[in-house]
Design a protein around this motif. Structure first.
Motif, PDB file in Angstrom:
ATOM      1  N   LEU A  62      43.911  38.176  33.457  1.00 41.25           N
ATOM      2  CA  LEU A  62      44.801  38.348  32.303  1.00 41.25           C
ATOM      3  C   LEU A  62      44.018  38.581  31.012  1.00 41.25           C
ATOM      4  O   LEU A  62      44.421  39.394  30.167  1.00 41.25           O
ATOM      5  N   LEU A  63      42.901  37.906  30.846  1.00 41.11           N
ATOM      6  CA  LEU A  63      42.065  38.137  29.659  1.00 41.11           C
ATOM      7  C   LEU A  63      41.516  39.559  29.633  1.00 41.11           C
ATOM      8  O   LEU A  63      41.447  40.193  28.572  1.00 41.11           O
ATOM      9  N   VAL A  64      41.146  40.074  30.790  1.00 38.76           N
ATOM     10  CA  VAL A  64      40.622  41.445  30.842  1.00 38.76           C
ATOM     11  C   VAL A  64      41.750  42.451  30.625  1.00 38.76           C
ATOM     12  O   VAL A  64      41.546  43.484  29.977  1.00 38.76           O
ATOM     13  N   VAL A  65      42.956  42.150  31.102  1.00 41.19           N
ATOM     14  CA  VAL A  65      44.106  43.006  30.787  1.00 41.19           C
ATOM     15  C   VAL A  65      44.306  43.040  29.275  1.00 41.19           C
ATOM     16  O   VAL A  65      44.511  44.118  28.685  1.00 41.19           O
ATOM     17  N   PRO A  77      36.650  51.069  31.012  1.00 38.13           N
ATOM     18  CA  PRO A  77      35.921  50.048  31.774  1.00 38.13           C
ATOM     19  C   PRO A  77      36.739  48.775  32.008  1.00 38.13           C
ATOM     20  O   PRO A  77      36.634  48.150  33.065  1.00 38.13           O
ATOM     21  N   ALA A  78      37.579  48.409  31.052  1.00 36.73           N
ATOM     22  CA  ALA A  78      38.372  47.188  31.203  1.00 36.73           C
ATOM     23  C   ALA A  78      39.391  47.330  32.328  1.00 36.73           C
ATOM     24  O   ALA A  78      39.572  46.400  33.124  1.00 36.73           O
ATOM     25  N   TRP A  79      40.060  48.486  32.429  1.00 38.59           N
ATOM     26  CA  TRP A  79      41.040  48.663  33.507  1.00 38.59           C
ATOM     27  C   TRP A  79      40.369  48.699  34.869  1.00 38.59           C
ATOM     28  O   TRP A  79      40.922  48.204  35.861  1.00 38.59           O
ATOM     29  N   ILE A  80      39.182  49.266  34.942  1.00 37.89           N
ATOM     30  CA  ILE A  80      38.449  49.244  36.216  1.00 37.89           C
ATOM     31  C   ILE A  80      38.081  47.798  36.565  1.00 37.89           C
ATOM     32  O   ILE A  80      38.196  47.375  37.720  1.00 37.89           O
ATOM     33  N   ALA A  81      37.670  47.026  35.561  1.00 37.68           N
ATOM     34  CA  ALA A  81      37.378  45.604  35.783  1.00 37.68           C
ATOM     35  C   ALA A  81      38.621  44.869  36.262  1.00 37.68           C
ATOM     36  O   ALA A  81      38.545  44.031  37.170  1.00 37.68           O
ATOM     37  N   VAL A  82      39.765  45.182  35.674  1.00 36.48           N
ATOM     38  CA  VAL A  82      41.029  44.566  36.116  1.00 36.48           C
ATOM     39  C   VAL A  82      41.274  44.889  37.590  1.00 36.48           C
ATOM     40  O   VAL A  82      41.627  44.003  38.383  1.00 36.48           O
ATOM     41  N   ALA A  83      41.086  46.146  37.956  1.00 34.95           N
ATOM     42  CA  ALA A  83      41.305  46.542  39.351  1.00 34.95           C
ATOM     43  C   ALA A  83      40.372  45.780  40.293  1.00 34.95           C
ATOM     44  O   ALA A  83      40.797  45.307  41.358  1.00 34.95           O
ATOM     45  N   LEU A  84      39.120  45.626  39.901  1.00 34.82           N
ATOM     46  CA  LEU A  84      38.163  44.888  40.738  1.00 34.82           C
ATOM     47  C   LEU A  84      38.540  43.412  40.837  1.00 34.82           C
ATOM     48  O   LEU A  84      38.438  42.810  41.920  1.00 34.82           O
ATOM     49  N   LEU A  85      38.972  42.833  39.724  1.00 37.55           N
ATOM     50  CA  LEU A  85      39.388  41.430  39.750  1.00 37.55           C
ATOM     51  C   LEU A  85      40.638  41.249  40.609  1.00 37.55           C
ATOM     52  O   LEU A  85      40.735  40.280  41.373  1.00 37.55           O
ATOM     53  N   LEU A  86      41.587  42.184  40.503  1.00 35.45           N
ATOM     54  CA  LEU A  86      42.779  42.102  41.352  1.00 35.45           C
ATOM     55  C   LEU A  86      42.414  42.240  42.826  1.00 35.45           C
ATOM     56  O   LEU A  86      42.958  41.531  43.682  1.00 35.45           O
ATOM     57  N   ALA A 136      32.916  43.639  37.946  1.00 39.20           N
ATOM     58  CA  ALA A 136      33.950  43.462  36.923  1.00 39.20           C
ATOM     59  C   ALA A 136      33.357  42.855  35.658  1.00 39.20           C
ATOM     60  O   ALA A 136      33.709  43.266  34.542  1.00 39.20           O
ATOM     61  N   PHE A 137      32.470  41.907  35.807  1.00 40.81           N
ATOM     62  CA  PHE A 137      31.812  41.275  34.654  1.00 40.81           C
ATOM     63  C   PHE A 137      31.011  42.303  33.854  1.00 40.81           C
ATOM     64  O   PHE A 137      31.085  42.348  32.622  1.00 40.81           O
ATOM     65  N   VAL A 138      30.277  43.141  34.542  1.00 41.12           N
ATOM     66  CA  VAL A 138      29.510  44.188  33.855  1.00 41.12           C
ATOM     67  C   VAL A 138      30.466  45.098  33.076  1.00 41.12           C
ATOM     68  O   VAL A 138      30.223  45.422  31.912  1.00 41.12           O
ATOM     69  N   LEU A 139      31.552  45.492  33.723  1.00 43.13           N
ATOM     70  CA  LEU A 139      32.498  46.404  33.069  1.00 43.13           C
ATOM     71  C   LEU A 139      33.219  45.762  31.884  1.00 43.13           C
ATOM     72  O   LEU A 139      33.423  46.419  30.869  1.00 43.13           O
ATOM     73  N   VAL A 140      33.586  44.497  32.006  1.00 44.60           N
ATOM     74  CA  VAL A 140      34.249  43.851  30.863  1.00 44.60           C
ATOM     75  C   VAL A 140      33.254  43.641  29.732  1.00 44.60           C
ATOM     76  O   VAL A 140      33.618  43.718  28.547  1.00 44.60           O
ATOM     77  N   THR A 141      31.999  43.451  30.054  1.00 52.14           N
ATOM     78  CA  THR A 141      30.963  43.361  29.016  1.00 52.14           C
ATOM     79  C   THR A 141      30.790  44.701  28.304  1.00 52.14           C
ATOM     80  O   THR A 141      30.691  44.757  27.069  1.00 52.14           O
TER      81      THR A 141
END
Length: 146
Positions: A62-65, A77-86, A136-141
């Protein structure tokens, strides 16, 4: 909304750190313990982390969303991170949680004959999940720095 991306990076980063510790510190230590102690330690870890990690994974997602919605420059990058987290959540619920739920009630007296096979399967799946959340961490960073 800059604070949101900072919180997302910290929360996801801490989650990655815990999961790295499970994979490369705790489980190897548990594996070197005498069998009865190792089973008890792994069972206790399954109970403790099994009660916390669902909230951490969903909260991180939710934070990455929020990060993706807050800044157009960070959205890719954030949406890709969301997809990986999901994907990691789906993987957890369908593959890891069933093993975890069985292992959290193991005792040296009640451990099934195939406990080593189940433990090894969980460990392998955990490494795949770990790769997903590290990415996902790399992408959210990356998203947080845009």
């Amino acid at each position: 909304m800059e604070w949101l991306s900072i919180v997302a990076v910290v929360v996801v980063g801490l989650m990655v750190g815990v999961e790295l510790s499970v994979a490369f510190v705790m489980n190897p230590i548990f594996g070197r313990l005498p069998q009865e102690a190792g089973i008890a330690a792994r069972s206790d870890g399954a109970r403790m982390l099994g009660s916390v990690m669902p909230f951490w994974y969903i909260g991180s997602t939710l934070l990455v969303v929020g990060t993706a919605l807050a800044g157009p420059a960070a959205a890719g990058p954030a949406w890709i991170a969301v997809a990986l987290l999901l994907l990691s959540v789906v993987m957890s619920v369908t593959l890891l949680v069933p093993i975890n739920n069985r292992s959290k009630v193991w005792t040296p007296e009640t451990v099934p004959a195939d406990w080593r096979v189940q433990k090894s399967r969980w460990d392998r799946l955990h490494l795949v999940r770990l790769a997903l959340i590290v990415a996902a961490f790399v992408l959210v960073t990356v998203a947080a720095t845009r």
